[in-house]
Write an enzyme that holds these catalytic residues in place. Structure first.
Site, PDB file in Angstrom:
ATOM      1  CG  LEU A 304      -1.911  -1.137   1.351  1.00  0.00           C
ATOM      2  CD1 LEU A 304      -2.648  -1.060   2.680  1.00  0.00           C
ATOM      3  CD2 LEU A 304      -2.896  -1.112   0.192  1.00  0.00           C
ATOM      4  N   GLY A 308       8.967   6.007   6.758  1.00  0.00           N
ATOM      5  CA  GLY A 308      10.147   5.877   7.601  1.00  0.00           C
ATOM      6  C   GLY A 308      10.143   4.608   8.424  1.00  0.00           C
ATOM      7  CG  PHE A 309       7.094   1.551  10.857  1.00  0.00           C
ATOM      8  CD1 PHE A 309       6.950   1.673  12.221  1.00  0.00           C
ATOM      9  CD2 PHE A 309       6.936   0.298  10.286  1.00  0.00           C
ATOM     10  CE1 PHE A 309       6.663   0.567  13.005  1.00  0.00           C
ATOM     11  CE2 PHE A 309       6.659  -0.810  11.050  1.00  0.00           C
ATOM     12  CZ  PHE A 309       6.519  -0.668  12.423  1.00  0.00           C
ATOM     13  CB  VAL A 312       1.723  -0.013   4.876  1.00  0.00           C
ATOM     14  CG1 VAL A 312       0.349  -0.420   5.399  1.00  0.00           C
ATOM     15  CG2 VAL A 312       2.416   0.906   5.872  1.00  0.00           C
ATOM     16  CE  LYS A 326       2.377   2.102  10.136  1.00  0.00           C
ATOM     17  NZ  LYS A 326       2.334   3.330  10.999  1.00  0.00           N
ATOM     18  CG  ASP A 423       4.081  13.319  10.653  1.00  0.00           C
ATOM     19  OD1 ASP A 423       4.253  14.411  10.068  1.00  0.00           O
ATOM     20  OD2 ASP A 423       4.349  12.228  10.132  1.00  0.00           O
TER      21      ASP A 423
END
Length: 616
Positions: A304, A308-309, A312, A326, A423
């Site tokens: 998707l 930064g993580f 997804v 995620k 954010d």
């Protein structure tokens, strides 16, 4: 038919196999209800346990997910002072059905098919190798789709590593960190598993889950607890003592079991600070294999987005539920920080305008968060797209504005943790089937306790265009930082234009300066997205712009709190005139910093770390 015990009559009803296919004398196998601890059905070969059903959970046996409402037979469980039994009754006499324990020790239910004049296999509680009793030993979890099929529960390690590596899992797993009882233990929640063998258990039908937890904590021999009955909101208490035997993966199970662990072990798993560990984790654990299967092994077709993580992915569980997974990038240090934040914060938050987290996965080298899947993706896909923007008329946009405002109000004032999102942007507003907004991505969030309301940081993270001046330049943040971001978002929703990158051709104004100038000159219609002109309500649009400009004022003390924002959006009261917004002109962070006073200059643009996160 009943299988179980009638104490008043001294009866014990159970199945016994034939000695062989041709010899109907009693064989070695029995299938009977065992009353020890909390009753369950157990298959035995003489004195050796071959398989167990797991305890009854109010709907069915925990280890037999295929036992569900059906057109052939009705079933249930009775447990009182005089009788303990599992029953099943054929619903239609015209459809004969029988349960058989054959000479090989396999339990099966057959139904008669008149068309073929033969018995048809309808159900069997034994489906694969993971139904073999304690195949992974104590504190092990069997997942038939994995290779190897056995893994230790989180926080446990193989008791005999050499045997484990060679495929002998019978000795099971032991704790990596010993318990610290009394007073030093916490619990990890598991779902999608068969509950352990309940013969060494204790139960209470009247306790709630919180009382159950405290009862377990007070007894240093207690190793896990769960609700006894999962119907409704859940009720009753079931405690386990000693090693947890015969756990297996059952994707259909939503019932949670809370496994006791040393608090320090919980902290190591999640990387929490001491303060964060002060409350138990209450987040379901997903098995890695479940997520691999759900996402097509993290297929690019199911991807998707990425930030930064990490990436997804869309996934579909075996029960048809759609999820968003995620997945932490292997080399993402920023992602590890975000993961801890998400687990620490969003698991404790519940609001219709916040994304719902379903669980997490911490297994092997993987760290993942699982959320509800929202099919309409994020708000930016609509308001900044000429084609899709048509479907987002003004009534829907105004609903989104109000929904985000309510979500922020909950975070700032009404949640268990007073949280600053830090954010908020169009990419982090997800939309459900009915275009209702859900605030997402709490990786950069911070919480305030007690009377705290503001803080300062040397590491500024977020997205330019949405960050307030005092945060972008000085690293100073408060609830008013989110208010500023909300104001920017509202102006973007009304105009269909991004603040970041917008530049007025004549006056070099950014979107905030342009909106403020138009409002001052009573020309607000020039700001409105042409796509919504035919559907907009002038009063609502004008009020939304006015409130947004109050939110983006340069001085944080001039900005309203979200409680006032919610009220102003939906009232007819007279509003104060907004002062000049922050970042009135399109300027860089370095220009803004150099034009500020000496108090601001202690952080230059080079000293500020900006993590411009991509949409997720």
């Amino acid at each position: 038919m009943k299988l179980g015990i009638d104490r008043a009559k001294g009866l014990d009803r159970y199945l016994t196999s034939w000695k062989s296919r041709d010899d109907p004398s009693p064989g070695d196998f029995t299938y009977r209800l065992n009353p020890s601890g909390y009753p369950q059905m157990i298959l035995m070969n003489k004195s050796v346990v071959l398989s167990s059903s797991g305890p009854w959970n109010g709907i069915r046996f925990s280890g037999i997910p295929q036992l569900r409402t059906n057109p052939v037979f009705r079933f249930g469980f009775v447990f009182n002072q005089n009788e303990i039994y599992y029953y099943f009754n054929v619903l239609k006499s015209s459809v004969p059905s029988m349960v058989v324990l054959n000479e090989n020790g396999i339990v099966r239910r057959f139904t008669w098919v008149d068309r073929t004049k033969s018995w048809f296999l309808y159900l069997s509680p034994q489906t694969d190798d993971c139904d073999t009793y304690a195949s992974c030993g104590g504190n092990g979890n069997c997942t038939i789709a994995s290779s190897p099929k056995c893994m230790c529960l989180t926080g446990f390690v193989p008791k005999d590593p050499s045997d484990w590596e060679s495929g002998d899992w019978s000795n099971g797993c032991v704790r990596r960190t010993e318990l610290d009882c009394p007073g030093g233990d916490k619990f990890l929640k598991y779902t999608q598993v068969k509950l352990p063998d309940a013969r060494q258990s204790w139960f209470n039908e009247s306790m709630n889950l919180q009382e159950c937890e405290q009862t377990c904590l007070r007894n240093c021999s207690c190793t896990a607890y769960s609700n006894l009955d999962i119907r409704g909101q859940g009720s009753g208490c079931l405690l386990w003592f000693g090693d947890l035997m015969d756990i297996r993966q059952v994707n259909e199970n939503i019932q949670g079991i809370y496994v006791r662990m040393a608090a320090s072990e919980v902290g190591q798993i999640f990387g929490f600070s001491h303060q964060s560990r002060s409350e138990d984790l209450d987040l379901p654990m997903f098995d890695l294999t479940t997520l691999v299967n759900a996402t097509g092994n993290f297929s690019e077709d199911n991807k998707l987005g990425e930030g930064g993580f990490g990436a997804v992915y869309k996934g579909v569980l075996r029960n048809g539920q759609e999820i968003a997974v995620k997945r932490l990038s292997e080399n993402s240090r920023q992602g590890q920080v975000e993961f801890k934040n998400e687990v620490a914060y969003i698991a404790k938050l519940q609001h219709r305008n916040l994304i719902k987290i379903l669980g997490c996965c911490i297994q092997v080298d993987e760290m993942m968060l699982i959320y509800e899947f929202l099919p309409n993706r994020s708000l930016d896909c609509f308001i900044f797209d000429q084609e899709k923007g048509v479907s987002l008329d003004w009534p829907r946009r105004f609903t989104i504005i109000n929904g985000v405002a309510l979500g922020l109000l909950y975070l700032h004032r009404d949640s268990r943790l007073r949280i600053i999102h830090r954010d908020l942007k169009a990419e982090n507003i997800l939309l459900d089937n009915e275009m209702n907004p859900k605030i997402s991505d709490f990786g950069l969030a911070r919480s305030f306790g007690g009377n705290e309301s503001e803080a300062n940081t040397k590491r500024v993270v977020g997205t330019f265009g949405y960050m307030s001046p005092e945060y972008a330049i000085n690293g100073f943040y408060s609830v008013k930082s989110d208010v500023f971001s909300f104001g920017v978002l509202v102006l973007e929703i009304v105009s269909g234009k991004r603040n970041r990158g917008f530049n007025h051709p004549d006056k070099h104004l950014n979107l905030l300066g342009y909106a403020w100038t138009l409002s001052r000159d009573q020309k607000f219609m020039e700001l409105v997205d042409p796509l919504i002109v035919s559907t907009f309500n002038p009063v609502e649009v004008l009020r939304s712009i006015h409130v947004a400009l109050l939110c983006v004022q340069n001085n944080p003390h001039d900005r309203p709190e979200m409680s006032s924002v919610v009220m102003m959006l939906n009232s007819e009261s007279t509003l104060p005139q907004p002062k000049q917004p922050g970042f009135f002109y399109e300027t860089s962070a370095s220009e803004a910093s150099s034009s500020s006073d000496s108090r601001h200059k202690k952080y230059s643009a080079n000293e500020i770390t900006i993590s411009h996160l991509l949409p997720r």
